[in-house]
Design an enzyme around this catalytic site. Structure first.
Site, PDB file in Angstrom:
ATOM      1  N   ASN A 143       7.667 -12.930   9.979  1.00  0.00           N
ATOM      2  CA  ASN A 143       6.876 -13.086  11.212  1.00  0.00           C
ATOM      3  C   ASN A 143       5.688 -14.033  11.010  1.00  0.00           C
ATOM      4  OD1 ASN A 143       5.134 -11.591   9.650  1.00  0.00           O
ATOM      5  ND2 ASN A 143       4.997  -9.835  11.030  1.00  0.00           N
TER       6      ASN A 143
ATOM      7  N   ASP B 280      -3.473  -7.961  -1.346  1.00  0.00           N
ATOM      8  CA  ASP B 280      -3.412  -6.775  -0.493  1.00  0.00           C
ATOM      9  C   ASP B 280      -2.922  -5.552  -1.259  1.00  0.00           C
ATOM     10  OD1 ASP B 280      -0.766  -7.636  -0.807  1.00  0.00           O
ATOM     11  OD2 ASP B 280      -0.623  -8.407   1.236  1.00  0.00           O
TER      12      ASP B 280
ATOM     13  N   GLU C 179      -1.082  -9.866   9.832  1.00  0.00           N
ATOM     14  CA  GLU C 179       0.058  -9.931  10.744  1.00  0.00           C
ATOM     15  C   GLU C 179      -0.270 -10.841  11.933  1.00  0.00           C
ATOM     16  OE1 GLU C 179       2.722  -8.739   9.683  1.00  0.00           O
ATOM     17  OE2 GLU C 179       2.680  -6.606   9.159  1.00  0.00           O
TER      18      GLU C 179
ATOM     19  N   HIS D 128       3.381 -13.777   8.616  1.00  0.00           N
ATOM     20  CA  HIS D 128       2.165 -13.198   8.026  1.00  0.00           C
ATOM     21  C   HIS D 128       1.879 -13.784   6.642  1.00  0.00           C
ATOM     22  CE1 HIS D 128       4.305  -9.421   6.109  1.00  0.00           C
ATOM     23  NE2 HIS D 128       4.384 -10.455   5.308  1.00  0.00           N
TER      24      HIS D 128
HETATM   25  P1  PGA Z   1       8.742 -11.434   0.221  1.00  0.00           P
HETATM   26  O1  PGA Z   1       7.451 -11.103   1.066  1.00  0.00           O
HETATM   27  O2  PGA Z   1       8.325 -12.388  -0.831  1.00  0.00           O
HETATM   28  O3  PGA Z   1       9.167 -10.112  -0.338  1.00  0.00           O
HETATM   29  O4  PGA Z   1       9.737 -12.022   1.161  1.00  0.00           O
HETATM   30  C1  PGA Z   1       6.669 -12.153   1.530  1.00  0.00           C
HETATM   31  C2  PGA Z   1       5.651 -11.599   2.500  1.00  0.00           C
HETATM   32  O5  PGA Z   1       6.006 -10.705   3.291  1.00  0.00           O
HETATM   33  O6  PGA Z   1       4.504 -12.071   2.481  1.00  0.00           O
END
Ligand code: PGA
Length: 246
Positions: free
Chosen positions: A136, A67, A143, A138
């Site tokens: 959450n 992304d 999302e 995702h």
């Molecule tokens: P993080 O992000 O590794 O910074 O916790 C993971 C994500 O949001 O996919």
């Protein structure tokens, strides 16, 4: 979905790095899909070390990022272009012609999504997709509510994601929109490594593993994947019921 639990973040990162390195040694022209965020930093660090000290080569591999924020130029310090360059692509022998990150600064986001999805198709199957998980649930920037049949597209980020990611920006929120590889694009990968570290991921991990498979918990889709493995440290596994994490 199998779950492997490691004593700590370092051990988990090393284990994931070995899986990726093993795949590259077996098939140097592997196609990898890769995440950003805090979680994969240990994996990238270890792979860079293997490149430097053991000669692990990435020269024939193809890389796709999951992304990118919409509206950020590739040189914006919070862009995933810069993140990947600083933590991985700039430190290994990746061939720039085979490194793909969605263009967040494109004047035509829809066309960029189509171009990106087409580039993935042209590369053949994704051999290994490495993913983090949001609090959450995702994966990528898919999302809660993201359709399981979605492809690379423009998405609105949730308020919670925008707040969690705000620290990368001189603002109280991350950008509103992003380009993300879709759920079906992820699911098409031959193998998926889903990483989670820390107690703030324990709830999402437990919901992913133990609740219904549902678009409201995107990572749960991977329970139907034939070759998806959850890599956890003990803190991220702490909400799992007995016997599940084994
Ligand atoms: P993080 O992000 O590794 O910074 O916790 C993971 C994500 O949001 O996919």
């Amino acid at each position: 979905m199998k779950a492997r639990v490691y004593p700590d973040y370092e051990a988990m990162s090393v284990a994931v790095a070995y899986v990726v390195a093993g795949k590259l040694e077996e098939e140097p022209s592997s196609v990898l899909m890769l995440p950003t965020g805090i979680t994969p930093l240990g994996v990238y660090g270890r792979l860079v070390e293997m490149h430097r000290s053991e000669g692990l080569s990435f020269a024939n591999a193809t890389f796709f990022n999951l992304d990118e924020y919409l509206g950020l130029t590739p040189d914006h310090r919070a862009s995933y272009h810069v993140y990947m360059q600083e933590h991985f692509y700039g430190l290994i022998n990746a061939d720039p012609a085979r490194v793909f990150v969605p263009d967040g600064a494109t004047p035509d986001p829809e066309a960029e999504c189509e171009r990106y999805e087409a580039a993935i198709r042209e590369a053949g199957e994704i051999d290994v997709c490495v993913l983090g998980i949001g609090r959450n649930g995702h994966i990528g920037f898919n999302e809660p509510g993201a359709p399981f049949d979605s492809r690379t597209r423009v998405v609105e980020l949730s308020e919670s994601t925008r707040k969690i990611n705000a620290s990368d920006f001189e603002a109280d929120r991350a950008p509103e929109r992003a380009i993300t590889v879709g759920m079906a694009t992820i699911f098409d990968s031959k193998s998926v490594l889903l990483l989670a570290s820390g107690t703030n991921k324990a709830g999402a991990v437990a919901a992913t593993v133990e609740d219904d498979v549902s678009e409201s918990m995107p990572a749960s889709m991977l329970r139907n994947h034939p070759n998806a493995v959850l890599f956890l440290d003990e803190a991220a596994a702490s909400d799992l019921g007995h016997g599940v994490a084994g």
